[in-house]
Design a protein around this motif. Structure first.
Motif, PDB file in Angstrom:
ATOM      1  N   GLU A 149      54.354  70.309  43.628  1.00  0.00           N
ATOM      2  CA  GLU A 149      55.457  71.266  43.498  1.00  0.00           C
ATOM      3  C   GLU A 149      55.444  72.273  44.643  1.00  0.00           C
ATOM      4  O   GLU A 149      56.497  72.629  45.182  1.00  0.00           O
ATOM      5  CB  GLU A 149      55.354  71.995  42.158  1.00  0.00           C
ATOM      6  CG  GLU A 149      56.499  72.964  41.884  1.00  0.00           C
ATOM      7  CD  GLU A 149      56.391  73.632  40.533  1.00  0.00           C
ATOM      8  OE1 GLU A 149      57.246  74.476  40.217  1.00  0.00           O
ATOM      9  OE2 GLU A 149      55.444  73.317  39.786  1.00  0.00           O
TER      10      GLU A 149
ATOM     11  N   ASN B 251      61.017  60.181  44.056  1.00  0.00           N
ATOM     12  CA  ASN B 251      61.040  59.067  43.104  1.00  0.00           C
ATOM     13  C   ASN B 251      62.237  58.143  43.319  1.00  0.00           C
ATOM     14  O   ASN B 251      62.464  57.229  42.528  1.00  0.00           O
ATOM     15  CB  ASN B 251      61.041  59.596  41.664  1.00  0.00           C
ATOM     16  CG  ASN B 251      59.689  60.166  41.272  1.00  0.00           C
ATOM     17  OD1 ASN B 251      58.666  59.491  41.394  1.00  0.00           O
ATOM     18  ND2 ASN B 251      59.662  61.409  40.817  1.00  0.00           N
TER      19      ASN B 251
ATOM     20  N   TYR C 208      62.649  72.884  48.927  1.00  0.00           N
ATOM     21  CA  TYR C 208      63.259  72.569  47.640  1.00  0.00           C
ATOM     22  C   TYR C 208      63.020  73.718  46.665  1.00  0.00           C
ATOM     23  O   TYR C 208      61.885  74.151  46.457  1.00  0.00           O
ATOM     24  CB  TYR C 208      62.691  71.265  47.078  1.00  0.00           C
ATOM     25  CG  TYR C 208      63.125  70.053  47.873  1.00  0.00           C
ATOM     26  CD1 TYR C 208      64.296  69.379  47.562  1.00  0.00           C
ATOM     27  CD2 TYR C 208      62.373  69.610  48.956  1.00  0.00           C
ATOM     28  CE1 TYR C 208      64.711  68.290  48.305  1.00  0.00           C
ATOM     29  CE2 TYR C 208      62.781  68.510  49.710  1.00  0.00           C
ATOM     30  CZ  TYR C 208      63.948  67.854  49.387  1.00  0.00           C
ATOM     31  OH  TYR C 208      64.357  66.776  50.119  1.00  0.00           O
TER      32      TYR C 208
ATOM     33  N   ASN D  21      63.443  73.907  43.406  1.00  0.00           N
ATOM     34  CA  ASN D  21      62.878  73.632  42.091  1.00  0.00           C
ATOM     35  C   ASN D  21      62.190  72.272  42.073  1.00  0.00           C
ATOM     36  O   ASN D  21      62.437  71.406  42.914  1.00  0.00           O
ATOM     37  CB  ASN D  21      63.961  73.699  40.993  1.00  0.00           C
ATOM     38  CG  ASN D  21      65.078  72.706  41.227  1.00  0.00           C
ATOM     39  OD1 ASN D  21      64.903  71.500  41.080  1.00  0.00           O
ATOM     40  ND2 ASN D  21      66.248  73.215  41.605  1.00  0.00           N
ATOM     41  N   LYS D  22      61.320  72.103  41.098  1.00  0.00           N
ATOM     42  CA  LYS D  22      60.497  70.895  40.981  1.00  0.00           C
ATOM     43  C   LYS D  22      61.345  69.657  40.761  1.00  0.00           C
ATOM     44  O   LYS D  22      61.055  68.582  41.289  1.00  0.00           O
ATOM     45  CB  LYS D  22      59.510  71.074  39.823  1.00  0.00           C
ATOM     46  CG  LYS D  22      58.573  69.906  39.607  1.00  0.00           C
ATOM     47  CD  LYS D  22      57.608  70.210  38.475  1.00  0.00           C
ATOM     48  CE  LYS D  22      56.655  69.045  38.230  1.00  0.00           C
ATOM     49  NZ  LYS D  22      55.717  69.357  37.125  1.00  0.00           N
ATOM     50  N   SER D  23      62.435  69.789  40.012  1.00  0.00           N
ATOM     51  CA  SER D  23      63.270  68.643  39.654  1.00  0.00           C
ATOM     52  C   SER D  23      63.942  68.017  40.879  1.00  0.00           C
ATOM     53  O   SER D  23      63.942  66.793  41.035  1.00  0.00           O
ATOM     54  CB  SER D  23      64.342  69.066  38.644  1.00  0.00           C
ATOM     55  OG  SER D  23      65.210  67.990  38.363  1.00  0.00           O
ATOM     56  N   SER D  24      64.508  68.848  41.741  1.00  0.00           N
ATOM     57  CA  SER D  24      65.210  68.313  42.904  1.00  0.00           C
ATOM     58  C   SER D  24      64.259  67.590  43.843  1.00  0.00           C
ATOM     59  O   SER D  24      64.599  66.551  44.417  1.00  0.00           O
ATOM     60  CB  SER D  24      65.942  69.436  43.648  1.00  0.00           C
ATOM     61  OG  SER D  24      65.034  70.440  44.062  1.00  0.00           O
TER      62      SER D  24
ATOM     63  N   SER E 235      61.394  66.157  42.925  1.00  0.00           N
ATOM     64  CA  SER E 235      60.959  64.958  42.209  1.00  0.00           C
ATOM     65  C   SER E 235      61.985  63.834  42.328  1.00  0.00           C
ATOM     66  O   SER E 235      61.628  62.662  42.464  1.00  0.00           O
ATOM     67  CB  SER E 235      60.706  65.291  40.731  1.00  0.00           C
ATOM     68  OG  SER E 235      60.324  64.136  40.015  1.00  0.00           O
ATOM     69  N   GLN E 236      63.260  64.184  42.289  1.00  0.00           N
ATOM     70  CA  GLN E 236      64.313  63.170  42.410  1.00  0.00           C
ATOM     71  C   GLN E 236      64.277  62.478  43.763  1.00  0.00           C
ATOM     72  O   GLN E 236      64.536  61.276  43.867  1.00  0.00           O
ATOM     73  CB  GLN E 236      65.685  63.817  42.180  1.00  0.00           C
ATOM     74  CG  GLN E 236      65.946  64.218  40.739  1.00  0.00           C
ATOM     75  CD  GLN E 236      67.300  64.866  40.563  1.00  0.00           C
ATOM     76  OE1 GLN E 236      68.084  64.970  41.510  1.00  0.00           O
ATOM     77  NE2 GLN E 236      67.589  65.309  39.349  1.00  0.00           N
TER      78      GLN E 236
END
Length: 234
Positions: A24, A43, A32, A34-37, A39-40
């Motif tokens: 993160e 992945n 980035y 946030n973690k979600s963006s 990670s997308q």
């Protein structure tokens, strides 16, 4: 092995090298929010940005871009040292050493403001003037130390504090709101760098609210380094 798989291995390698504590944090270093963006991206849920690998490799020069892109070679550069260009001058810096080797051989040079002024004036051979070397294991990966002059960054940094710096390429991206050492024709600035509305400028911000922020043209920057740590005396 796919490029994304090699990127994930590179992330673990950067963590092991001490660039960040976790994945993160690497995402934040890459811009980035946030973690979600992040990670997308890693992945494969969204397309990999064209400059992603370049930005990733800028976090540590030992990471082998060719290996990430093609799988050829090793994840870390094979050579024992990397030539970095600072203001057009090539200086060899060891980037492949163990902790024990670092403790025995690798020190950080304390560069005086006077030396940096000479450097700005055209005396590029500053390496011969670096006489005071300090071995600080937690600053491994930094390139030199410099003393903070003045109180413009108070309370984060006091007059006389010594900060460790990691030199960056002129083409690297800024991590907005981080503290950098900016080398200009008018002297050395230890300041927080923020985004400007003009893409050709950066905003120079002092933590001490008594000092106003101002705009600096990117063309006026001779060299730039990010602050990686601080030594403070009571």
């Amino acid at each position: 092995m796919t490029e994304l798989q090699r990127i994930k291995i590179s992330l673990k390698t950067l963590i092991s090298l001490g660039v960040a504590k976790n994945q993160e944090e690497i995402g934040r270093l890459l811009g980035y929010s946030n973690k979600s963006s992040f990670s997308q991206v890693i992945n494969g849920i969204v397309n990999l940005p064209a400059d992603f690998v370049d930005r990733l490799c800028h976090l540590n020069s030992a990471i082998n871009k060719e290996w990430i892109k093609t799988g050829k070679g090793n994840i870390l550069e094979n050579n024992n040292s990397t030539n970095k260009s600072y203001n057009g001058e090539n200086i060899t810096i060891n980037t492949n050493y163990s902790d024990s080797t670092y403790l025995k051989n690798q020190g950080l040079s304390l560069i005086s403001p006077e030396t940096m002024i000479e450097y700005n004036s055209g005396n590029k051979d500053i390496t011969t003037q670096l006489r005071k070397d300090f071995v600080i294991p937690t600053f491994k990966g930094s390139d030199y130390l410099i003393t903070v002059i003045g109180n413009t960054m108070y309370p984060k940094y006091n007059n006389g504090d010594i900060v460790a710096c990691k030199h960056l390429s002129q083409t690297t991206f800024f991590q907005w709101n981080k503290v950098y050492v900016v080398n200009t024709a008018q002297g050395i600035l230890v300041k927080r760098i923020c985004k400007s509305n003009n893409p050709d400028f950066i905003t120079i911000v002092s933590d001490n609210k008594e000092y106003d922020s101002f705009e600096l043209a990117k063309s006026e920057i001779l060299s730039v380094a990010i602050v990686t740590g601080v030594i403070r005396l009571e």
